[in-house]
Write an enzyme that holds these catalytic residues in place. Structure first.
Site, mmCIF file in Angstrom:
data_model
loop_
_atom_site.group_PDB
_atom_site.id
_atom_site.type_symbol
_atom_site.label_atom_id
_atom_site.label_comp_id
_atom_site.label_asym_id
_atom_site.label_seq_id
_atom_site.Cartn_x
_atom_site.Cartn_y
_atom_site.Cartn_z
ATOM 1 N N VAL A 79 -0.956 -50.115 -50.747
ATOM 2 C CA VAL A 79 -0.305 -51.336 -50.265
ATOM 3 C C VAL A 79 -1.319 -52.264 -49.601
ATOM 4 C CG1 VAL A 79 1.422 -52.251 -48.683
ATOM 5 C CG2 VAL A 79 1.924 -50.201 -50.023
ATOM 6 N N GLU A 131 9.766 -56.808 -43.341
ATOM 7 C CA GLU A 131 10.465 -56.967 -44.618
ATOM 8 C C GLU A 131 10.106 -55.851 -45.590
ATOM 9 O OE1 GLU A 131 12.782 -59.723 -45.740
ATOM 10 O OE2 GLU A 131 13.046 -57.849 -46.816
ATOM 11 N N LYS A 140 15.388 -46.049 -43.861
ATOM 12 C CA LYS A 140 15.695 -47.421 -44.270
ATOM 13 C C LYS A 140 17.131 -47.793 -43.915
ATOM 14 C CE LYS A 140 12.354 -46.972 -48.039
ATOM 15 N NZ LYS A 140 12.225 -46.492 -49.433
#
Lengths: 430, 430
Positions: A15, A131, A207
């Site tokens: 990432v 986000e 999450k």
């Protein structure tokens, strides 16, 4: 154009490198959207010598990620290390203490320590943006926290783990068993060497805890999430679900009930015609139901370098533009205090599949136990006859309470003619 | 809590009343999310005496909507009158001139005059918000302009008109013809008495023009959108599409090509397995494809009082929080200048359905014309034989240019054995 926003990136895994590539490839677009260029001034990662395919000569390198918090040129700290504790947590707390906005993709950190960290950030008046922590590239946080902000959210649910969704999809399409598909997914790189975080539902629960906090405007409460994974889902149950008009998905579901907030992650049977039933493979989806907006579904890639980098960069653009939203959607004082509802109090229809010896009286025993718990049947399916051998018996129920179903299961499992642990899957309409 | 944000609402039709109801019902949620209460201080509508089911005694009433712009207590003007010109335009321009942020649900106004109005707002440093103008309650504007802001958007597409999607869905499910289903939709209130705005694709084109501006960061250009509606879609073509594995949807599609930006609204054949093919009835969907995020789809209710009010209220919360985004995502000077590509230059596969007299040589004539235009066939289907009578012949092509296909169609339509105007539907993969 204003002066560049200088950021520090901790963690140069998939990432982190993806973010650097995005900021280089789309520098013009990002600068136009952010109103100023976004440049990487400092980084931290383990192996300085490794070639990551991105130029790092011009950036300040730190071996200790926590040192990024006090790097003099850094305006925003991006945490892409991962893990609920250790250096990720230390860096985020140090950055906030140093007065720097933080962007993180770290769902574990937010789920476990998010309430305290959010308080810290709010006290300092600093953005804490995440986000990328939920559903990868899908702008689910923004949609829930800003786009649907005027709604009383009744329920938020989602396919929040691509590994599980991939495994369940392949099991269904290829009529194969869990262990075999998992091994294949590991070989393909779709599942980790130690897959428990994904397949036991923990990642989805992290999450969901974040989504529930946003949807219901209260601090994150990971401890209140009921978690089950997909290890016990069988090819037989997937096939039987298909015959009944359902698909099996690992869902995270948080809902507001009269008694409080319920949050749970477990395999679900959803009607095959429901939009979320069609979300297959590594795709994620988030469904929110608001009192005015109705049902909104967002679907996209929930992981991977590109989608996650897209989400991190969107947060950076928000910060560059001074677009600021309180962490859980409202300031601390305005957050809700609805209690959490334990799983025992869950009410809904159930699918129950037993392997029973095909001999007289078994069904009468099973249905008698259900009657004793006031559980009423919606349907029963016994496929084939094989006197003296094991056959599957499938029962679906009308709404009943989890505690009653659990009590019934203990007694049913103890019946001599019931040969395996009964399979229990909750039925959901979405 | 800070002092309330006082707004003025012009237009008390379904959406205006819906907004007032939302702001009353969810006052606490809105205040928590906005950081301050949002109150309606003034309104304007035609018939003051009508009972709208919401209390209006305490608000300042204006017969002339434009007067709201200068109402002394008003901080934000909400325009819900509709129409690209007339009082809606006058009010929005007057509000900006008076230094007041504007929230509008008016796609026609934005599509036709949006470039100029956005310039005006930017010059004054004022927010111009319009989440409700596209796809109703779906936070598509926010997703595209903020959530996916770091991406080079390659394509944005959507089911942008619920009336058309409803009609096409019923035609398919009930195997009925357009005119009959339209009449029924009008009786049910799903289509307007004068339905041309919807069914001729104009409404979808307004919305697509806005999406294209956001996706590609350039001022809105409605004139460049190619528009076709659904009047000519037949039950026969819907059935044949099904046999070929497609569904027919009215889509708006804007894409970035080497030659520039292409924007078009027309009936499309999409693979039945594509996520957008499953979006039925009055639901809308928006699909965006970014270079890093991949494909993201948003689905929800595209119209109606509740969803539209939800979107307007989200804009108001953004304004109350001082979250400000340039109208087309970037400041005027940073907007792109890619040219628009005319429809003649469109390249893609086509579905062509002819009604031909079943006699020797017809197929040779048709395929000869296609060959002359360098159009190569992917498949041909002639169903049944009825010598001397009309039978449908279906051809699908490989990628070809619209201009070539149009030229071929003129010649094919002129063949003596071709009895009706050929049906042409573009095939899209989404």
């Amino acid at each position: 154009m204003s002066k560049p926003l200088s950021i520090a990136v901790a963690g140069l895994g998939t990432v982190g490198v993806g973010l650097l590539k995005l900021l280089a490839a789309n520098a013009d677009i990002v600068a136009a959207r952010a109103g100023r260029p976004i440049v990487v001034g400092a980084v931290s990662a383990r192996d300085r010598g490794r070639d990551r395919g991105v130029p790092l000569e011009a950036v300040r390198w730190y071996d200790d990620p926590v040192a990024l918090a006090t790097d003099p040129g850094t305006e925003v700290v991006v945490e892409l290390i991962g893990g609920s504790d250790g250096p990720a947590r230390a860096l985020v707390e140090a950055a906030i203490a140093a007065g720097k906005p933080v962007v993180t993709a770290n769902k574990a950190l937010l789920a476990v320590h998010g309430a305290a960290i959010a308080e810290q950030a709010e006290t300092r008046g600093l953005p804490l943006a995440f986000e990328a922590a939920v559903a990868g590239g899908i702008p689910a946080i923004k949609a829930l926290r800003e786009g649907l902000a005027a709604n009383n959210i009744l329920r938020v649910a989602g396919i929040l783990n691509g590994t599980c969704n991939y495994i369940l999809t392949v099991m269904r399409e290829q009529k194969r068993e869990f262990a075999e598909v998992l091994a294949e997914a590991q070989a393909l790189g779709y599942a980790e060497a130690d897959p428990s975080f994904d397949i036991d539902g923990v990642d989805a629960a992290h999450k969901l805890a974040i989504l529930a906090a946003l949807a219901f405007g209260r601090p994150v409460d990971f401890g209140a999430v009921h978690v089950e994974g997909i290890r016990e889902v069988t090819a037989l149950d997937i096939a039987l679900a298909g015959e009944l008009g359902y698909r099996i998905k690992l869902l995270g579901i948080a809902s507001r009930t009269a008694a409080g907030i319920s949050a749970r992650v477990h395999p679900c049977m959803v009607p095959a015609a429901a939009p979320i039933a069609r979300v297959d493979g590594v795709f994620n989806a988030v469904v929110a139901e608001g009192d005015f907006v109705g049902r909104v579904m967002l679907e996209g890639r929930g992981a991977g370098a590109g989608p996650t980098a897209s989400a991190v960069a969107a947060d950076l653009i928000d910060i560059a533009r001074d677009r600021h939203t309180p962490v859980w959607g409202a300031a601390g004082g305005a957050l809700g205090t609805a209690p959490s509802v334990p799983m025992d109090r869950h009410v809904g229809p159930y699918y129950l599949r037993l392997m029973v010896l095909d001999r007289p009286g078994v069904i009468a025993d099973v249905t008698g136990i259900l009657r004793d718990q006031s559980i009423s049947l919606e349907s029963m399916l016994q496929r084939g006859r094989a006197p003296g051998e094991a056959v599957p018996v499938v029962l679906t129920t009308h709404d009943c309470e989890e505690a009653a179903m659990r009590a019934a299961l203990v007694r049913i499992g103890a019946l001599g003619a019931v040969l395996e642990k009964p399979a229990l899957i909750r039925i959901e309409t979405l």
